[in-house]
Design a protein around this motif. Structure first.
Motif, PDB file in Angstrom:
ATOM      1  N   LYS A  61       0.644  -1.059   0.066  1.00  0.00           N
ATOM      2  CA  LYS A  61       0.097  -0.341   0.312  1.00  0.00           C
ATOM      3  C   LYS A  61       1.072   1.320   0.072  1.00  0.00           C
ATOM      4  CE  LYS A  61      -3.684  -2.646   2.412  1.00  0.00           C
ATOM      5  NZ  LYS A  61      -4.586  -2.336   3.846  1.00  0.00           N
ATOM      6  N   ASP A  62       0.301   1.940  -0.239  1.00  0.00           N
ATOM      7  CA  ASP A  62       0.966   3.158  -0.338  1.00  0.00           C
ATOM      8  C   ASP A  62       0.610   4.083   0.819  1.00  0.00           C
ATOM      9  OD1 ASP A  62       2.523   5.996  -1.193  1.00  0.00           O
ATOM     10  OD2 ASP A  62       0.996   6.681  -2.320  1.00  0.00           O
ATOM     11  N   ALA A  63       1.426   3.727   1.826  1.00  0.00           N
ATOM     12  CA  ALA A  63       0.887   3.992   2.992  1.00  0.00           C
ATOM     13  C   ALA A  63       1.849   4.608   3.907  1.00  0.00           C
ATOM     14  CB  ALA A  63       0.137   3.205   3.749  1.00  0.00           C
ATOM     15  N   SER A  69       4.541   2.809  10.530  1.00  0.00           N
ATOM     16  CA  SER A  69       3.900   4.352  11.765  1.00  0.00           C
ATOM     17  C   SER A  69       5.311   3.623  12.668  1.00  0.00           C
ATOM     18  CB  SER A  69       2.486   3.406  12.485  1.00  0.00           C
ATOM     19  OG  SER A  69       3.245   2.652  13.324  1.00  0.00           O
ATOM     20  N   PRO A  91       7.519   1.609   0.020  1.00  0.00           N
ATOM     21  CA  PRO A  91       8.045   2.447   0.692  1.00  0.00           C
ATOM     22  C   PRO A  91       8.831   3.255   2.341  1.00  0.00           C
ATOM     23  CG  PRO A  91       5.784   0.651   0.884  1.00  0.00           C
ATOM     24  CD  PRO A  91       7.028   0.665  -0.097  1.00  0.00           C
ATOM     25  N   HIS A 142       2.826  -1.838   3.855  1.00  0.00           N
ATOM     26  CA  HIS A 142       1.933  -2.231   4.451  1.00  0.00           C
ATOM     27  C   HIS A 142       1.232  -3.056   2.807  1.00  0.00           C
ATOM     28  CE1 HIS A 142       0.830  -0.343   7.581  1.00  0.00           C
ATOM     29  NE2 HIS A 142       2.059   0.782   7.649  1.00  0.00           N
TER      30      HIS A 142
END
Length: 202
Positions: free
Chosen positions: A32-34, A37, A116, A196
């Protein structure tokens, strides 16, 4: 981030069976493009090679990953959008070494250009002071094996945390070495990508 970024305490009480993590372990090349954290990054880096027992006297720290003669020569660098960092496991912190996004250099495969987050496993040969690992052949062999231990720890944490990862050997090491400003005795062994997972890959 500042020059030094203290990571949150790793969540060592996460409940996920080891056997299930082994079963779920996969190499995943789509994410995912996330962003990852801070807590996930803290957990992942501690799993990779975090300190499990503090040093005392002349006895070194103990880490989550073994190393030849306890040399602890494998250093983990983190490539993020806002720069490159060295993981200092003793203080569980990130030390910024570069204020530039160089993630596209994590591997030579086209699909890796937009990863990412990248991890770079660097063997600091100056840490290999035992007479058993002073010869070049022994250092090379030990560094590759020790990197495998660290990388597998990352795989198992990712499997337990719904993150996708893949280790890479196809790297322009000379270019990445120069971009990161590494010294002659610091050798890039492998890299690893983390992100992710897409729902279809979970």
């Amino acid at each position: 981030m500042e020059k030094t970024f203290l990571l949150p305490e790793p969540q060592k009480d996460l409940d996920f069976p080891l056997m299930k993590a082994l079963e779920k372990r996969r190499s995943i090349r789509k994410w995912k493009d996330a962003p990852i954290s801070d807590q996930e990054l803290s957990n992942l880096l501690w799993a990779a090679c975090g300190v499990t027992k503090e040093k005392y006297g002349k006895v070194k720290n103990k880490r989550t990953s073994p190393s030849a003669c306890n040399s602890q020569e494998i250093r983990v660098y983190v490539l993020l959008q806002n720069g490159a960092y060295l993981y200092n496991e003793e203080n569980h912190e990130l030390v910024k070494i570069l204020s530039k996004d160089i993630r596209e250099n994590i591997g030579t495969q086209k699909m890796m250009k937009h990863a990412p987050m990248g991890l770079v496993f660097v063997a600091d040969l100056s840490r290999m002071t035992s007479p058993f690992v002073r010869k070049e052949e022994a250092q090379r062999f030990s560094a590759w094996v020790d990197t495998g231990f660290v990388s597998q720890n990352v795989y198992l944490y990712c499997a337990a945390s719904n993150l996708g990862t893949v280790v890479l050997a196809l790297i322009d090491r000379d270019k990445l070495h120069k971009l990161m400003g590494l010294k002659e005795h610091e050798k890039i062994v492998l890299t690893q990508v983390v992100g992710h997972v897409l729902s279809s890959d979970a």
